[in-house]
Design a protein around this motif. Structure first.
Motif: not given
Length: 342
Positions: A199-213
């Motif tokens: 996996d290249k890590g292309e999905s490894l992004r910090m978004q609003k839902r991660q901040v909420a989590l």
């Protein structure tokens, strides 16, 4: 030797194929060499950290731990954790060796592997893995092991609820999660090019839902800690934490109240045994009544807790009792009862 391995990514570590692939890493020479490198880095970096504030720092070794566990999986991670803990104790001892501490290292590596190995790695997975380690490993699992260490090795008592240590883990959790996400986002493409990851890590992004989590987990952890603190404070015996002056004042107030109700005979003295304070509400006190003899040091007995009175051969246990301190004041005693000792 290097093997041709399946490149399957798993949504969860619940299938036989997942564990078969994880066990197969033990037969991959290149993976074992990589694990040895991660072990060496973990041992070397264990004492290093990023300073945040006074007596507060982020340990660098956990970056290596997460990266290694993500690549070689849970089976190798358990072995690597055990080896790195043992080598760290031998090469950089910080106190007496205590074997159960190895389970702290193993649990941390295992959690990282279960969340990140052979998975489509997302910021959510990284956040959850770090939360599980900070809360369930560093707080929940570490507490009984530290209690055993203090009792068996140091011969001391250990306060199960260590507020500074708990606050440190909760306070660092959001920052550690963000830094780990950034670190893995930088390292995963490199590991992918070398064929160590699928996996290249292309999905490894910090978004609003991660901040909420992050925020929700922080609040959840704080609520659990706060709830336990209230429970622990309300149910534990606070007698040993009283100052000499407070013990003297409490014994005197209980004696005066009991004498006013004609519950004490001549020469009988009261010594506090247990104090149950409430964050909200009145304080309940349990006490014992002793018959003094001619050789009794009245001034010393006035400042006794029950545990001290038991050691005084000039005192004889005759009764026990309970009382309530209204608004936590020794000057306002109510509900005092005395029961003869059996």
């Amino acid at each position: 030797m290097r093997q041709t391995k399946p490149t399957t990514l798993y949504a969860a570590p619940l299938s036989k194929a997942y564990w078969r692939d994880a066990a197969a890493e033990l037969r991959d020479t290149r993976m074992l060499v990589f694990a040895a490198l991660m072990i060496a880095l973990r041992v070397a970096l264990k004492s290093l950290g990023i300073p945040i504030a006074a007596d507060l720092k982020i340990n660098i070794a956990f970056f290596v731990n997460a990266f290694g566990a993500m690549i070689f999986g849970p089976v190798v991670a358990i072995i690597a954790a055990a080896i790195s803990d043992t080598l760290g104790c031998i090469l950089f001892p910080t106190g007496a060796y205590f074997f159960p501490f190895i389970f702290i290292e193993i649990a941390g590596s295992l959690i990282f592997a279960l969340f990140l190995y052979r998975a489509r790695v997302t910021a959510t997975r990284v956040i959850l893995s770090r939360f599980c380690i900070d809360f369930f490993v560093n707080i929940v699992l570490n507490t009984p092991i530290m209690w055993l260490y203090y009792k068996m090795v140091l011969g001391k008592s250990y306060t199960l609820f260590q507020l500074p240590r708990i606050i440190k883990n909760l306070a660092l959790f959001p920052l550690e999660s963000v830094l780990l996400t950034l670190f893995l986002a930088a390292m995963m493409p490199v590991a992918f090019r070398f064929g160590l990851l699928y996996d290249k890590g292309e999905s490894l992004r910090m978004q609003k839902r991660q901040v909420a989590l992050l925020s929700a987990l922080f609040v959840l952890g704080a609520a659990c800690v706060g709830g336990y603190f209230v429970y622990d404070y309300n149910t534990k015996n606070h007698a040993s934490s009283l100052s000499a002056g407070e013990i003297y004042e409490l014994n005197a107030a209980l004696s005066q109240n009991a004498q006013s109700q004609s519950l004490l005979d001549d020469g009988q003295v009261v010594t506090v045994s247990k104090v149950y304070k409430k964050l909200k509400g009145d304080t309940t006190v349990e006490f014992t009544v002793y018959q003094s003899s001619e050789g009794t040091d009245a001034a010393a007995v006035a400042g006794y807790l029950d545990k001290n009175a038991k050691k005084d051969e000039s005192l004889t246990l005759v009764a026990s009792g309970t009382a309530v301190l209204i608004q936590d004041s020794a000057q306002n005693v109510t509900g005092l009862t005395v029961t003869a000792a059996e």
